[in-house]
Design an enzyme around this catalytic site. Structure first.
Site, PDB file in Angstrom:
ATOM      1  N   CYS A 212      52.399  42.299  37.700  1.00  0.00           N
ATOM      2  CA  CYS A 212      51.120  43.023  37.868  1.00  0.00           C
ATOM      3  C   CYS A 212      50.800  43.294  39.332  1.00  0.00           C
ATOM      4  O   CYS A 212      49.637  43.295  39.739  1.00  0.00           O
ATOM      5  CB  CYS A 212      49.958  42.278  37.216  1.00  0.00           C
ATOM      6  SG  CYS A 212      50.108  42.090  35.456  1.00  0.00           S
TER       7      CYS A 212
ATOM      8  N   ASP B  33      39.674  36.686  44.979  1.00  0.00           N
ATOM      9  CA  ASP B  33      40.362  36.440  43.718  1.00  0.00           C
ATOM     10  C   ASP B  33      41.075  35.091  43.861  1.00  0.00           C
ATOM     11  O   ASP B  33      42.074  34.975  44.565  1.00  0.00           O
ATOM     12  CB  ASP B  33      41.348  37.598  43.490  1.00  0.00           C
ATOM     13  CG  ASP B  33      42.342  37.305  42.368  1.00  0.00           C
ATOM     14  OD1 ASP B  33      42.365  36.166  41.845  1.00  0.00           O
ATOM     15  OD2 ASP B  33      43.101  38.222  42.012  1.00  0.00           O
TER      16      ASP B  33
ATOM     17  N   HIS C 120      46.880  41.609  42.833  1.00  0.00           N
ATOM     18  CA  HIS C 120      47.168  41.769  41.404  1.00  0.00           C
ATOM     19  C   HIS C 120      46.445  43.048  40.939  1.00  0.00           C
ATOM     20  O   HIS C 120      45.388  43.394  41.482  1.00  0.00           O
ATOM     21  CB  HIS C 120      46.592  40.541  40.700  1.00  0.00           C
ATOM     22  CG  HIS C 120      46.924  40.406  39.253  1.00  0.00           C
ATOM     23  ND1 HIS C 120      46.263  41.100  38.260  1.00  0.00           N
ATOM     24  CD2 HIS C 120      47.829  39.622  38.619  1.00  0.00           C
ATOM     25  CE1 HIS C 120      46.748  40.753  37.083  1.00  0.00           C
ATOM     26  NE2 HIS C 120      47.701  39.866  37.264  1.00  0.00           N
TER      27      HIS C 120
ATOM     28  N   GLN D 130      45.067  32.239  41.710  1.00  0.00           N
ATOM     29  CA  GLN D 130      46.236  31.418  42.058  1.00  0.00           C
ATOM     30  C   GLN D 130      45.878  30.259  42.988  1.00  0.00           C
ATOM     31  O   GLN D 130      46.722  29.430  43.296  1.00  0.00           O
ATOM     32  CB  GLN D 130      47.326  32.274  42.705  1.00  0.00           C
ATOM     33  CG  GLN D 130      47.941  33.292  41.770  1.00  0.00           C
ATOM     34  CD  GLN D 130      48.647  32.656  40.583  1.00  0.00           C
ATOM     35  OE1 GLN D 130      49.153  31.537  40.659  1.00  0.00           O
ATOM     36  NE2 GLN D 130      48.675  33.356  39.462  1.00  0.00           N
TER      37      GLN D 130
ATOM     38  N   LYS E  94      44.810  29.105  34.537  1.00  0.00           N
ATOM     39  CA  LYS E  94      45.722  28.965  35.684  1.00  0.00           C
ATOM     40  C   LYS E  94      45.697  27.551  36.243  1.00  0.00           C
ATOM     41  O   LYS E  94      46.496  27.215  37.112  1.00  0.00           O
ATOM     42  CB  LYS E  94      45.333  29.939  36.802  1.00  0.00           C
ATOM     43  CG  LYS E  94      45.285  31.396  36.403  1.00  0.00           C
ATOM     44  CD  LYS E  94      46.648  32.027  36.365  1.00  0.00           C
ATOM     45  CE  LYS E  94      46.497  33.550  36.223  1.00  0.00           C
ATOM     46  NZ  LYS E  94      47.768  34.194  35.909  1.00  0.00           N
TER      47      LYS E  94
HETATM   48  N1  PMP Z   1      44.625  37.747  40.132  1.00  0.00           N
HETATM   49  C1  PMP Z   1      45.716  37.010  40.312  1.00  0.00           C
HETATM   50  C2  PMP Z   1      46.159  36.702  41.714  1.00  0.00           C
HETATM   51  C3  PMP Z   1      46.418  36.537  39.206  1.00  0.00           C
HETATM   52  O1  PMP Z   1      47.514  35.807  39.380  1.00  0.00           O
HETATM   53  C4  PMP Z   1      45.959  36.847  37.906  1.00  0.00           C
HETATM   54  C5  PMP Z   1      46.716  36.397  36.674  1.00  0.00           C
HETATM   55  N2  PMP Z   1      48.092  36.625  36.736  1.00  0.00           N
HETATM   56  C6  PMP Z   1      44.803  37.603  37.786  1.00  0.00           C
HETATM   57  C7  PMP Z   1      44.167  38.022  38.908  1.00  0.00           C
HETATM   58  C8  PMP Z   1      44.230  37.941  36.452  1.00  0.00           C
HETATM   59  O2  PMP Z   1      43.828  36.786  35.807  1.00  0.00           O
HETATM   60  P1  PMP Z   1      43.486  36.821  34.251  1.00  0.00           P
HETATM   61  O3  PMP Z   1      44.616  37.530  33.591  1.00  0.00           O
HETATM   62  O4  PMP Z   1      43.408  35.380  33.882  1.00  0.00           O
HETATM   63  O5  PMP Z   1      42.185  37.524  34.110  1.00  0.00           O
END
Ligand code: PMP
Length: 407
Positions: free
Chosen positions: A365, A201, A124, A204, A227
């Site tokens: 993203c 990270d 991401h 997910q 999430k």
């Molecule tokens: N990493 C991953 C794999 C994600 O799916 C997301 C959210 N789509 C993020 C980071 C960022 O998370 P947040 O927007 O809650 O900070």
């Protein structure tokens, strides 16, 4: 494993029971954010109605009650991630802030010119850009683990990227765009053998996979409450005590200090050293209700049910004409990403919405990952414990009609 009563679970989620464009809502955008059960919503309003007060410094009853509730979430999270100590849990706004915190503190202190940071092609943007900013500032280099055609990482390439210049490896536990589950334990072991630290990270992973930071031996683990059925605006960073203690603070302000004078300031102990200012008390308090929801429902049972949904949807969707699945690994969390040849993903998303079916479209993203597959974006359906096969049927029927109509 217990069999889940999905209808009973659905009743706990008020937002699910509505019509969109005259059709019952089928919410398949869970990788972006999950819906919230009553317990979370009640915890949120319960805090504001019953004991709203600023935490830690107060001596009065409400302040003590708020502090207790806030700190109870930390202990819940410690158990949820199996951290050794609750002081290793730092509250942040979410995964993004957790990663930025590590890049700005551990990274600034330890990464030097010529060093290397490894990320993966599945990341991401929030696990790419903070490292790029750090690398730019320090004259370090970003190296990328390539993604194979099936959406898995190329481990041979990973092992050949590791060397004595590698300082940080940052990869996700599961991919938000494709669902691929990464064998993070092996990734961490190899990084440690090369002398690097590892940030996982877990945005997910938190809703679907067992997380044991001690067993993984990861140095940092980042999550977002929203999430996995919790509120937006809060999340956490797990870090090993030894590393956290050695890191400079992230932001300066109240709460993160021991003593302040114009001659100099001494910093608070962890975790408070990293929690400057009045935190998001209400959402942290409600976060605990989300953890309890997942624990009492049972993550393994949830994961099993979601895997069933994924298998069902994958098979059903394969009959749609000209569909191409992106990410075909058998090791996935419940994310289904696809494109339909000749039809833009936005059009598909819009036409599904007209049928009450909520999917996400675009690059999610993860632009470098989309580039890797030579596409601009995908349609992504991601499943949570409250989804049903009947909802999936409606999505697939919708897709079949859209394809027929557009071609
Ligand atoms: N990493 C991953 C794999 C994600 O799916 C997301 C959210 N789509 C993020 C980071 C960022 O998370 P947040 O927007 O809650 O900070």
């Amino acid at each position: 494993l217990k069999t889940l009563d999905i209808e009973a679970i659905r009743r706990e989620f008020p937002v699910l029971h509505q019509e969109i464009n005259g059709k019952p809502l089928a919410y398949f955008d869970n990788a972006a954010t999950t819906q919230k059960p009553n317990a979370v919503i009640k915890a949120l309003s319960g805090y504001y109605e019953g004991y709203n007060a600023n935490i830690h410094r107060g001596i009065h009853t409400l302040a003590e009650k708020a502090t207790k509730a806030y700190e109870a979430t930390r202990v819940s999270l410690q158990a949820f991630l199996n951290a050794k100590e609750s002081e290793e849990i730092i509250f942040t706004k979410g995964t993004t802030e957790s990663i930025n915190l590590v890049a700005a503190t551990y990274g600034r202190k330890n990464v030097k010119q010529g060093d290397e940071i490894i990320v993966s092609g599945l990341e991401h943007h929030s696990n790419i850009v903070p490292w790029q900013m750090l690398a730019e500032e320090k004259g370090a280099t970003i190296k990328v683990i390539p993604v194979k055609e099936n959406g898995e990482l190329d481990y041979d390439q990973y092992f050949s990227l590791l060397n004595s210049k590698t300082k940080i490896v940052a990869v996700n536990h599961a991919s938000n765009s494709l669902g691929t589950i990464n064998p993070v334990k092996d990734i961490i072991k190899a990084a440690h053998d090369a002398g690097a630290i590892v940030l996982i990270d877990g945005a997910q992973a938190s809703a679907h996979l067992a997380i044991d930071v001690q067993e993984l031996d990861c140095d940092f683990y980042a999550i977002s409450a929203h999430k996995f059925y919790g509120p937006t605006g809060t999340g956490a960073l797990y870090g090993k005590r030894r590393l956290l203690e050695d890191m400079p603070p992230y932001q300066g302000g109240g709460e993160m200090i021991k003593d302040v004078s114009f001659e100099g300031t001494t910093y608070n102990d962890i975790p408070y050293k990293f929690e400057a200012g009045t935190p998001n008390i209400a959402d942290v308090v409600a976060f605990k209700a989300a953890i309890e929801f997942v624990n009492s429902t049972g993550k393994p049972a949830m994961a099993k049910y979601e895997a069933e949904l994924l298998k069902y949807a994958t098979e059903a969707i394969s009959s749609v004409k000209d569909i191409r699945l992106i990410g075909t690994s058998v090791n996935k969390v419940s994310v289904l990403s696809f494109v339909v040849e000749g039809i833009h993903h936005f059009d598909i998303g819009q036409m599904l919405d007209a049928r009450g079916v909520a999917v996400r479209t675009g690059h999610h993203c993860t632009q470098p990952l989309m580039d890797r597959f030579g596409i601009e974006g995908t349609v992504r359906a991601s499943f949570a414990v409250y989804n049903t096969k009947e909802e999936i049927n409606r999505m697939v029927e919708g897709l079949e009609r859209i394809v027929k109509f557009m071609k």
